[in-house]
Design a protein around this motif. Structure first.
Motif, PDB file in Angstrom:
ATOM      1  N   THR A  41      41.612  35.474  39.841  1.00 12.34           N
ATOM      2  CA  THR A  41      42.111  34.594  40.919  1.00 12.34           C
ATOM      3  C   THR A  41      41.024  33.794  41.619  1.00 12.34           C
ATOM      4  N   GLY A  42      39.756  34.024  41.285  1.00 14.74           N
ATOM      5  CA  GLY A  42      38.687  33.330  41.979  1.00 14.74           C
ATOM      6  C   GLY A  42      38.458  33.925  43.361  1.00 14.74           C
ATOM      7  N   LYS A  43      37.914  33.136  44.260  1.00 14.19           N
ATOM      8  CA  LYS A  43      37.611  33.604  45.621  1.00 14.19           C
ATOM      9  C   LYS A  43      38.856  33.481  46.502  1.00 14.19           C
ATOM     10  N   THR A  44      39.753  34.423  46.372  1.00 15.98           N
ATOM     11  CA  THR A  44      40.916  34.495  47.254  1.00 15.98           C
ATOM     12  C   THR A  44      40.611  35.477  48.378  1.00 15.98           C
ATOM     13  N   ASN A  45      41.456  35.490  49.403  1.00 15.98           N
ATOM     14  CA  ASN A  45      41.280  36.451  50.489  1.00 15.98           C
ATOM     15  C   ASN A  45      41.327  37.882  49.960  1.00 15.98           C
ATOM     16  N   GLU A  46      42.203  38.117  48.982  1.00 16.73           N
ATOM     17  CA  GLU A  46      42.337  39.452  48.414  1.00 16.73           C
ATOM     18  C   GLU A  46      41.052  39.895  47.715  1.00 16.73           C
TER      19      GLU A  46
ATOM     20  N   VAL B 122      37.933  38.861  48.376  1.00 14.76           N
ATOM     21  CA  VAL B 122      36.894  39.114  49.378  1.00 14.76           C
ATOM     22  C   VAL B 122      37.164  40.424  50.118  1.00 14.76           C
ATOM     23  N   GLU B 123      38.429  40.683  50.459  1.00 15.40           N
ATOM     24  CA  GLU B 123      38.767  41.921  51.158  1.00 15.40           C
ATOM     25  C   GLU B 123      38.469  43.139  50.304  1.00 15.40           C
ATOM     26  N   GLN B 124      38.725  43.047  49.006  1.00 18.07           N
ATOM     27  CA  GLN B 124      38.417  44.171  48.129  1.00 18.07           C
ATOM     28  C   GLN B 124      36.909  44.392  48.041  1.00 18.07           C
ATOM     29  N   ALA B 125      36.153  43.307  47.988  1.00 14.62           N
ATOM     30  CA  ALA B 125      34.697  43.434  47.968  1.00 14.62           C
ATOM     31  C   ALA B 125      34.198  44.122  49.238  1.00 14.62           C
ATOM     32  N   LYS B 126      34.811  43.816  50.366  1.00 16.47           N
ATOM     33  CA  LYS B 126      34.415  44.442  51.636  1.00 16.47           C
ATOM     34  C   LYS B 126      34.731  45.938  51.630  1.00 16.47           C
ATOM     35  N   LYS B 127      35.855  46.322  51.011  1.00 12.58           N
ATOM     36  CA  LYS B 127      36.182  47.743  50.894  1.00 12.58           C
ATOM     37  C   LYS B 127      35.151  48.459  50.030  1.00 12.58           C
TER      38      LYS B 127
ATOM     39  N   GLY C 272      35.926  44.257  43.118  1.00 11.67           N
ATOM     40  CA  GLY C 272      36.667  43.006  43.225  1.00 11.67           C
ATOM     41  C   GLY C 272      36.491  42.127  42.015  1.00 11.67           C
ATOM     42  N   PHE C 273      35.797  42.661  40.972  1.00 12.42           N
ATOM     43  CA  PHE C 273      35.508  41.821  39.810  1.00 12.42           C
ATOM     44  C   PHE C 273      36.778  41.353  39.113  1.00 12.42           C
ATOM     45  N   ALA C 274      37.732  42.252  38.896  1.00 12.57           N
ATOM     46  CA  ALA C 274      38.962  41.859  38.199  1.00 12.57           C
ATOM     47  C   ALA C 274      39.711  40.781  38.986  1.00 12.57           C
TER      48      ALA C 274
END
Length: 357
Positions: free
Chosen positions: A178-183, A185-190, A171-173
């Motif tokens: 975009t900062g801390k968006t839902n997208e 955070v969701e990528q980090a969870k994946k 989720g680094f890119a």
């Protein structure tokens, strides 16, 4: 524009000590007053007070590397990265995103990466092993030869490591763009869902490790696997005798990565590795004071300035007669290699050890 009270306080905390003016890698590269933390804070305050439009400051927010040099040197203890990332999120949410960033986000949405290289064969080649080398997207897509050498070195130390495409996108890119968006955070969870399938994870890029240990933790994302930085793993293998290195008289100069030195509080492991195989020859501005030498995401939309940033770091090396730079991060390895003056070279930590086995 809506940002948190914490971010607003950070933007309003500048007391004009001017310590940030001489340390911003972008400001040093282009000489523009807008590229220092004080200027960015003033721009954000103008938007908050309604005297500037958000879209008018968007470009400047994306000119920040988030390297934390300003934070490290600030005498009032403020952290500009906090408001810069929240402002980026607002830029995206309000539809004020610069077109060059929109193109990167569209590419990511379509391909799962902002980069163009095809690395499927690399993942297929290294699909077995109980230990995971979390290479990260920057290294996989832009410095794949270095990743191969890192895997080879681990194998020489009897560590059978594999790659995992799903884990590599931490989720680094998305976080940077975009900062801390839902997208984000969701990528980090994946990513963590994949990481937690392994008992041990070696994190190649310190930037990814910092994101995992700091932002992920703040977002409530728990890593159950054992995490080690690549430097830590190499030191352990050498100290345990699994990697039998030879001591030489070669001089090596560490290019301290900001994530290791400032965010992970590790200024030592890179130099300890050099001392195992050669002689440490430090250049100007080291440790927490080190200048950034490259940023691969920013290189996608402002390559000219990134070249100037890398060239500026070579000036520091040349002034101290440092002929061989050793990098801890793929971004700096790639961009320093592109700009190396004649008679100077840059190698990765793994290349340094491989040439001294």
């Amino acid at each position: 524009m809506k940002i948190s009270d914490k971010a607003r306080q950070q933007a309003e905390s500048c007391r004009f000590c001017w310590m940030c003016r001489h340390v911003c890698p972008i400001g040093n590269a282009d000489g523009q007053e807008r590229n220092n933390a004080r200027a960015r804070a003033l721009m954000v305050q103008y938007v908050l007070r309604g005297t500037e439009k958000l879209e008018d400051i968007a470009d400047n927010m994306y000119e920040c590397t988030l390297c934390g040099a300003c934070t490290n040197n600030c005498k009032t203890g403020w952290d500009p990265k906090i408001f810069i990332q929240e402002v980026k999120t607002q830029i995206v949410l309000e539809g004020k995103t610069p077109e060059y960033i929109v193109k990167l986000l569209e590419k990511y949405q379509q391909n799962g990466t902002i980069f163009d290289e095809n690395v499927e064969k690399l993942y297929q080649k290294h699909s077995e092993g109980k230990v995971l080398l979390l290479a990260g997207q920057n290294a996989i897509y832009k410095d794949s030869d270095a990743v191969e050498k890192a895997l080879d070195l681990l194998a020489k130390g009897n560590v059978k490591a594999r790659l995992d495409k799903e884990a590599d996108d931490t989720g680094f890119a998305l976080w940077f763009l975009t900062g801390k968006t839902n997208e984000t955070v969701e990528q980090a969870k994946k990513s963590v869902a994949e990481l937690n399938k392994y008992e041990k994870v070696i994190v190649y890029n310190p930037v990814d490790l910092s994101l995992i240990l700091h932002e992920w933790k703040e977002w409530g994302i728990e890593v159950k696997a054992q995490l080690l930085s690549f430097n830590e793993e190499l030191l352990e293998l050498i100290n345990n005798g699994q990697l039998k290195v030879k001591k030489s008289k070669k001089e090596y100069s560490l290019q301290d990565n900001y994530a290791y030195a400032r965010e992970l509080d590790d200024e030592k492991s890179g130099r300890e590795l050099i001392a195992k195989v050669g002689v440490v020859k430090d250049m100007l501005l080291i440790g927490k004071e080190a200048n950034l030498a490259g940023h691969l995401i920013m290189n996608e939309y402002m390559p000219e300035k990134m070249a100037l940033v890398a060239q500026g770091r070579w000036v520091n090396a040349k002034n101290m007669g440092c002929k061989v730079l050793v990098t801890e991060n793929p971004d700096e390895h790639v961009l320093l290699a592109k700009t190396a003056p004649e008679g100077y070279k840059v190698i990765t930590v793994e290349e340094m050890i491989l040439e001294n086995l």
